[in-house]
Motif scaffolding. Structure first.
Motif, short mmCIF file in Angstrom:
data_model
loop_
_atom_site.label_atom_id
_atom_site.label_comp_id
_atom_site.label_asym_id
_atom_site.label_seq_id
_atom_site.Cartn_x
_atom_site.Cartn_y
_atom_site.Cartn_z
N VAL A 122 -38.53 83.23 -37.06
CA VAL A 122 -38.08 83.01 -35.39
C VAL A 122 -36.75 82.65 -35.60
O VAL A 122 -35.75 82.90 -34.98
CB VAL A 122 -38.88 81.98 -34.86
N ASN A 123 -36.39 81.67 -36.39
CA ASN A 123 -35.06 80.89 -36.54
C ASN A 123 -33.86 82.15 -37.11
O ASN A 123 -32.85 82.02 -36.60
CB ASN A 123 -34.87 79.93 -37.57
N HIS A 124 -34.28 83.12 -37.87
CA HIS A 124 -33.30 83.91 -38.58
C HIS A 124 -33.24 85.45 -37.92
O HIS A 124 -32.35 86.18 -38.12
CB HIS A 124 -33.54 84.09 -40.05
N SER A 125 -34.38 85.50 -36.86
CA SER A 125 -34.21 86.95 -36.21
C SER A 125 -34.07 86.82 -34.85
O SER A 125 -34.02 87.94 -34.41
CB SER A 125 -35.61 87.67 -36.68
N PHE A 126 -33.95 85.81 -34.32
CA PHE A 126 -33.88 85.56 -32.61
C PHE A 126 -32.89 84.40 -32.35
O PHE A 126 -32.46 83.63 -33.38
CB PHE A 126 -35.09 85.03 -32.03
N ALA A 127 -32.25 84.31 -31.18
CA ALA A 127 -31.42 83.56 -30.87
C ALA A 127 -31.61 82.20 -30.92
O ALA A 127 -32.83 81.89 -30.49
CB ALA A 127 -30.94 83.80 -29.60
N PRO A 128 -30.68 81.12 -31.27
CA PRO A 128 -31.26 79.77 -31.38
C PRO A 128 -31.89 79.25 -30.27
O PRO A 128 -32.83 78.30 -30.45
CB PRO A 128 -29.84 79.09 -31.70
N GLU A 129 -31.15 79.62 -28.94
CA GLU A 129 -31.87 78.97 -27.79
C GLU A 129 -33.34 79.48 -27.49
O GLU A 129 -33.90 78.93 -26.47
CB GLU A 129 -30.90 79.40 -26.57
N ARG A 130 -33.84 80.41 -28.16
CA ARG A 130 -35.24 80.77 -28.23
C ARG A 130 -36.33 80.43 -29.00
O ARG A 130 -37.53 80.43 -28.99
CB ARG A 130 -35.30 82.34 -28.29
N PHE A 131 -35.76 79.27 -30.05
CA PHE A 131 -36.48 78.64 -30.92
C PHE A 131 -37.53 77.96 -30.42
O PHE A 131 -39.01 78.13 -30.91
CB PHE A 131 -35.60 77.70 -31.76
N ALA A 132 -37.65 77.07 -29.53
CA ALA A 132 -38.55 76.06 -29.11
C ALA A 132 -39.60 76.73 -28.38
O ALA A 132 -40.77 76.78 -28.69
CB ALA A 132 -38.01 75.15 -27.93
N VAL A 133 -39.29 77.85 -27.62
CA VAL A 133 -40.39 78.96 -27.00
C VAL A 133 -41.02 79.63 -27.87
O VAL A 133 -42.19 79.93 -27.70
CB VAL A 133 -39.79 79.68 -25.66
N LEU A 134 -40.37 80.46 -28.76
CA LEU A 134 -40.89 81.23 -29.62
C LEU A 134 -41.80 80.45 -30.80
O LEU A 134 -42.94 81.03 -31.26
CB LEU A 134 -39.71 82.26 -30.55
N SER A 135 -41.27 79.61 -31.26
CA SER A 135 -42.14 78.63 -32.11
C SER A 135 -43.44 78.34 -31.44
O SER A 135 -44.64 78.19 -31.91
CB SER A 135 -41.34 77.29 -32.72
N GLY A 136 -43.24 77.64 -29.97
CA GLY A 136 -44.52 77.45 -29.24
C GLY A 136 -45.23 78.78 -29.17
O GLY A 136 -46.68 78.46 -29.20
N LEU A 137 -44.73 79.82 -29.05
CA LEU A 137 -45.56 81.15 -28.89
C LEU A 137 -46.27 81.51 -30.24
O LEU A 137 -47.46 81.97 -30.18
CB LEU A 137 -44.64 82.34 -28.60
N VAL A 138 -45.61 81.03 -31.25
CA VAL A 138 -46.37 81.11 -32.83
C VAL A 138 -47.49 80.38 -32.77
O VAL A 138 -48.80 80.79 -33.08
CB VAL A 138 -45.43 80.69 -33.78
N ASN A 139 -47.41 79.17 -32.15
CA ASN A 139 -48.58 78.20 -32.31
C ASN A 139 -49.70 78.59 -31.33
O ASN A 139 -50.92 78.20 -31.34
CB ASN A 139 -47.90 76.73 -31.91
N THR A 140 -49.04 79.08 -30.00
CA THR A 140 -50.06 79.62 -28.92
C THR A 140 -51.00 80.66 -29.62
O THR A 140 -52.20 80.45 -29.36
CB THR A 140 -49.27 80.01 -27.76
N VAL A 141 -50.58 81.68 -30.13
CA VAL A 141 -51.31 82.63 -30.66
C VAL A 141 -52.19 82.17 -31.68
O VAL A 141 -53.44 82.42 -32.04
CB VAL A 141 -50.45 83.68 -31.47
N GLY A 142 -51.89 81.08 -32.72
CA GLY A 142 -52.65 80.67 -33.79
C GLY A 142 -53.90 79.70 -33.10
O GLY A 142 -54.87 79.91 -33.55
#
Length: 402
Positions: A122-142
């Motif tokens: 997430v941190n290296h392939s997407f924009a920094p401002e999307r980290f909180a939401v995308l990391s939350g998405l990872v946790n959501t799927v899990g």
């Protein structure tokens, strides 16, 4: 693959790896009594056997962060999936606690690359401002996958026994390994931090992280906040609901799984709300306190209603989802080359709570004559303690919210 397509593919694969490792993490909790009977173990010993996963997983986090910052995702995550899958198979096939323990060690070793690997992508392939939401998405799927999977596995264990279910889980992990081997490619190269033969170069920046009072407080907050997931959701919740509330094992697991459904919603919701407000600390503090109160209700309210208990645990999970913000809070203001180390350190301390609390709950159950109410009192107390501790952290404000 192009950079964007490779990033999305990597995010999907690492997210499913996180889902898989989380299932392997909680799987012993779905069959505590059967495992105890097969291996002739007391509750405390079963807790210790399960927690061996974390003995390896937790200290590996610092190494994982260093290795990811040095070598990138593919060379590490692909073999890690294989190790995790083979460990589950060994646990299911072993006829001796020592063999099962080796399986948990191997599973914990492989699993240690899953969550941090996904956040690294997430941190290296997407924009920094999307980290909180995308990391939350990872946790959501899990969490969603774990919730559904736990119910299916609980039913399967009830029907077929725990060993065939563990073996099937291991085979599913091997399928994921093949997919990762074929398609986890084309990711950004890691930032060079010095000659590849210099171990000290790989660990550069680690001292600053370990010396940071702010990072330590955030890490301890995350550990206390995540403790209910590790202990109630991950191992002892089903037994508590069976013994204290009179639920059948499958119904009890259905209620416990509501924690993960709640976290699936809360992880993304908390990330979106905190990004909108520009705050992390106050979202964490209020959510942790409310999560603790919901756990207290589920544990102490005298009822055998699956709907009522499950509803309380769903609320606990929704507010528990804000624990993901500790990762965003810790990484903000840190150099890009240190992000893997920061994330893995926060994850290490958070997961390490299971090393203490999973056996502790088992020992308390044994010492109090199966008094689950007393043993489980530490669950809501830890969440409320997390709400208090985070107040001592000075918040780093995102530039967009200054």
């Amino acid at each position: 693959m192009s950079g964007k397509r490779a990033g999305i593919t990597a995010l999907v694969l690492t997210t499913f790896f996180y889902l898989f490792e989380f299932v392997t993490r909680i799987e012993p909790g779905l069959a505590i009594e059967a495992i105890a009977t097969d291996f002739n173990l007391a509750h405390g010993s079963v807790g210790t056997l399960s927690s061996i996963f974390f003995w390896v997983y937790a200290p590996m986090q610092l190494v994982v962060g260093v290795l990811l910052d040095r070598y990138g995702a593919r060379p590490l995550i692909v073999p890690a999936i294989a190790a995790c899958a083979l460990g589950v198979l060994l646990f299911g096939l072993g006829n001796d606690p020592a063999v099962a323990a080796v399986g948990r060690i191997l599973t914990g070793f492989g699993a240690s690359f899953a969550f941090v690997g996904a956040l690294y992508v997430v941190n290296h392939s997407f924009a920094p401002e999307r980290f909180a939401v995308l990391s939350g998405l990872v946790n959501t799927v899990g969490m969603l996958g774990t919730a559904v999977g736990a119910n299916l596995l609980a039913n399967a264990i009830s029907t077929y026994g725990w060993r065939p279910v563990f073996d099937t889980t291991g085979i599913a992990g091997l399928v994921l390994f093949v997919l990762a081997f074929l398609f986890l490619r084309g990711l950004p190269k890691p930032i060079a931090v010095g000659p590849p033969d210099r171990i000290t170069a790989a660990f550069s920046g680690l001292y600053d992280i370990l010396a940071s009072r702010r990072i330590w407080i955030i890490a301890l907050t995350g550990a206390l906040y995540y403790m209910p997931i590790n202990v109630f959701g991950g191992l002892w919740g089903q037994s508590d609901l069976v013994n204290d509330h009179g639920l059948e094992p499958v119904s009890a697991e259905m209620a416990v799984s509501m924690i993960y459904f709640g976290m699936a919603l809360g992880s993304v919701g908390a990330g979106a709300v905190s990004d909108w407000l520009g705050h992390r600390k106050w979202v964490i503090a209020s959510s942790a306190a409310l999560s603790g109160l919901a756990y207290a209700f589920a544990i102490y309210f005298e009822t055998s209603s699956v709907a009522l208990i499950g509803g309380a645990l769903f609320v606990a999970g929704v507010f528990g989802g804000a624990q993901m913000l500790t990762f965003a809070m810790a990484k903000e203001g840190r150099p890009t080359a240190e992000i893997g180390k920061v994330i893995s350190f926060i994850n290490m301390i958070g997961i390490a709570s299971a090393i203490l609390f999973q056996p502790l709950i088992g020992w308390l159950i044994d010492m109090t004559g199966d008094n689950y109410h007393r043993a489980m009192s530490v669950v809501p107390l830890c969440a409320i303690a997390a709400a208090f501790l985070i107040l001592f952290v000075k918040e780093w404000r995102h530039p967009d919210h200054r």
